[in-house]
Scaffold this motif. Structure first.
Motif, PDB file in Angstrom:
ATOM      1  N   UNK A  82       0.830  -1.207   0.000  1.00  0.00           N
ATOM      2  CA  UNK A  82       0.000   0.000   0.000  1.00  0.00           C
ATOM      3  C   UNK A  82       0.862   1.253   0.000  1.00  0.00           C
ATOM      4  N   UNK A  83       0.278   2.388  -0.396  1.00  0.00           N
ATOM      5  CA  UNK A  83       0.993   3.665  -0.279  1.00  0.00           C
ATOM      6  C   UNK A  83       1.181   4.033   1.196  1.00  0.00           C
ATOM      7  N   UNK A  84       1.953   5.083   1.466  1.00  0.00           N
ATOM      8  CA  UNK A  84       2.036   5.585   2.847  1.00  0.00           C
ATOM      9  C   UNK A  84       0.667   6.023   3.354  1.00  0.00           C
ATOM     10  N   UNK A  85       0.564   6.254   4.642  1.00  0.00           N
ATOM     11  CA  UNK A  85      -0.717   6.599   5.253  1.00  0.00           C
ATOM     12  C   UNK A  85      -1.083   8.063   5.107  1.00  0.00           C
ATOM     13  N   UNK A  86      -0.170   8.880   4.596  1.00  0.00           N
ATOM     14  CA  UNK A  86      -0.434  10.309   4.490  1.00  0.00           C
ATOM     15  C   UNK A  86      -0.003  10.828   3.122  1.00  0.00           C
ATOM     16  N   UNK A  87      -0.509  12.006   2.783  1.00  0.00           N
ATOM     17  CA  UNK A  87      -0.121  12.653   1.540  1.00  0.00           C
ATOM     18  C   UNK A  87      -1.033  12.293   0.383  1.00  0.00           C
ATOM     19  N   UNK A  88      -0.775  12.928  -0.763  1.00  0.00           N
ATOM     20  CA  UNK A  88      -1.576  12.706  -1.963  1.00  0.00           C
ATOM     21  C   UNK A  88      -0.821  11.900  -3.014  1.00  0.00           C
ATOM     22  N   UNK A  89       0.437  11.593  -2.759  1.00  0.00           N
ATOM     23  CA  UNK A  89       1.277  10.861  -3.697  1.00  0.00           C
ATOM     24  C   UNK A  89       1.710   9.531  -3.081  1.00  0.00           C
ATOM     25  N   UNK A  90       2.255   8.658  -3.934  1.00  0.00           N
ATOM     26  CA  UNK A  90       2.769   7.367  -3.479  1.00  0.00           C
ATOM     27  C   UNK A  90       4.255   7.250  -3.836  1.00  0.00           C
ATOM     28  N   UNK A  91       5.132   7.744  -2.984  1.00  0.00           N
ATOM     29  CA  UNK A  91       6.569   7.642  -3.278  1.00  0.00           C
ATOM     30  C   UNK A  91       7.058   6.202  -3.294  1.00  0.00           C
ATOM     31  N   UNK A 136      -7.541   7.536  -1.665  1.00  0.00           N
ATOM     32  CA  UNK A 136      -7.799   7.198  -3.069  1.00  0.00           C
ATOM     33  C   UNK A 136      -6.886   7.983  -4.005  1.00  0.00           C
ATOM     34  N   UNK A 137      -6.577   9.227  -3.663  1.00  0.00           N
ATOM     35  CA  UNK A 137      -5.656  10.017  -4.490  1.00  0.00           C
ATOM     36  C   UNK A 137      -4.287   9.339  -4.559  1.00  0.00           C
ATOM     37  N   UNK A 138      -3.837   8.765  -3.458  1.00  0.00           N
ATOM     38  CA  UNK A 138      -2.538   8.081  -3.459  1.00  0.00           C
ATOM     39  C   UNK A 138      -2.550   6.889  -4.418  1.00  0.00           C
ATOM     40  N   UNK A 139      -3.660   6.192  -4.470  1.00  0.00           N
ATOM     41  CA  UNK A 139      -3.764   5.043  -5.378  1.00  0.00           C
ATOM     42  C   UNK A 139      -3.812   5.492  -6.847  1.00  0.00           C
ATOM     43  N   UNK A 140      -4.535   6.557  -7.116  1.00  0.00           N
ATOM     44  CA  UNK A 140      -4.563   7.081  -8.479  1.00  0.00           C
ATOM     45  C   UNK A 140      -3.159   7.500  -8.903  1.00  0.00           C
TER      46      UNK A 140
END
Length: 296
Positions: A82-91, A136-140
């Motif tokens: 999964x992406x991190x738990x915070x933010x709008x991006x997935x580093x 959801x933004x992180x997943x997009x």
């Protein structure tokens, strides 16, 4: 070299990124076809992964330097992390693309939350994404990063959009025990489901048959509102059904995260899953699972 090692070396290499519940269910399906390398950030899990048939590798998706030795390791990749738990991006997904070889075959497990609210309508994979929360933004963002990688590197990418995952040990029993309320039927939202074992099988089929750049809904045949799901589990276990409240009152009784799930209503078709990947669901619906397990 013994025959077992020769057999392992003769199989294509696969890198498994994300070794949680679904990853561990997937490992037995993969190890007969691939030589599986499993990435974990937890040293205490190395023995568990080795016992499950994988070659464990210690690394952290939040620390790119720990991933450098994985560059080009495998031409088949399953990305479950999964992406991190915070933010709008997935580093984390950006760090994954840095180690992928050109023309790799990758299956990414995303979420149906990328669609946001569809007002309870039936939708297919051509629906435009409309994320309504940071999760959801992180997943997009992750999906877009992987699409760019695939175009640049000639990669073969398939994206699985996954709804709520359930299994015998992933049912809302604690929620029912606590008497957490649900929405009134007339205000309730449609939800989507998939059993964890079915999801593992879907990942394997996507590796084998997924079309390049293709999105698949990894969902079962259920057509249920959220409260109906809670009621079905409660009935199966002989527990009281949750009380129903109007949305305004419910906002005072549940967490903001739960309330966000109750703000999105959609039903997802799975025609591609069956016709293109040839998936035959072991549990076509939650009710099939509850009945087949002898629970109801």
């Amino acid at each position: 070299m013994n025959s077992k090692n020769k057999h392992q070396l003769g199989r294509p290499r696969l890198l498994l990124i994300g070794c949680g519940d679904v990853g561990m269910r997937l490992l037995p399906l993969l190890r007969g076809r691939y030589r599986v390398f499993a990435l974990t950030s937890q040293p205490e899990r190395l023995a568990e992964l080795r016992a499950a048939g994988a070659v464990p590798i210690l690394g952290n998706l939040d620390q790119p330097a720990t991933l450098r030795r994985l560059a080009g390791l495998a031409r088949h990749v399953v990305h479950l992390a999964p992406p991190p738990a915070e933010g709008m991006k997935d580093p984390r997904t950006r760090n994954v693309t840095a180690i992928l070889p050109d023309r790799a075959r990758l299956v990414y497990v995303s979420t149906t939350g990328v669609y946001g609210d569809a007002g309870g309508a039936w939708i297919d994979e051509t629906r435009t994404v409309a994320p309504q929360n940071a999760r959801a933004h992180r997943r997009v963002d992750a999906e877009r990063v992987l699409r760019r990688w695939a175009r640049r590197a000639g990669g073969r990418l398939s994206i699985l959009r996954v709804p709520g995952i359930y299994a015998a040990d992933r049912l809302p029993l604690k929620r029912l025990e606590q008497g957490t309320p649900a929405l009134l039927p007339e205000q309730d939202v449609y939800t989507n489901h998939v059993h964890a074992d079915d999801l593992a099988a879907i990942v394997l089929q996507a590796l084998r048959l997924g079309r390049p750049g293709r999105i698949y809904h990894a969902v079962d045949d259920s057509d249920m509102k959220m409260g109906e799901y809670f009621d079905a589990v409660a009935d199966a276990f002989g527990m009281p059904r949750p009380p129903r409240l109007p949305r305004g009152e419910l906002a005072q009784a549940v967490s903001p995260a739960m309330l966000s799930f109750m703000a999105e209503s959609r039903r997802l078709g799975n025609r591609r899953l069956k016709e293109e990947l040839g998936v035959r669901l072991r549990y076509p619906s939650v009710n099939h699972f509850l009945r087949d397990r002898g629970i109801s």
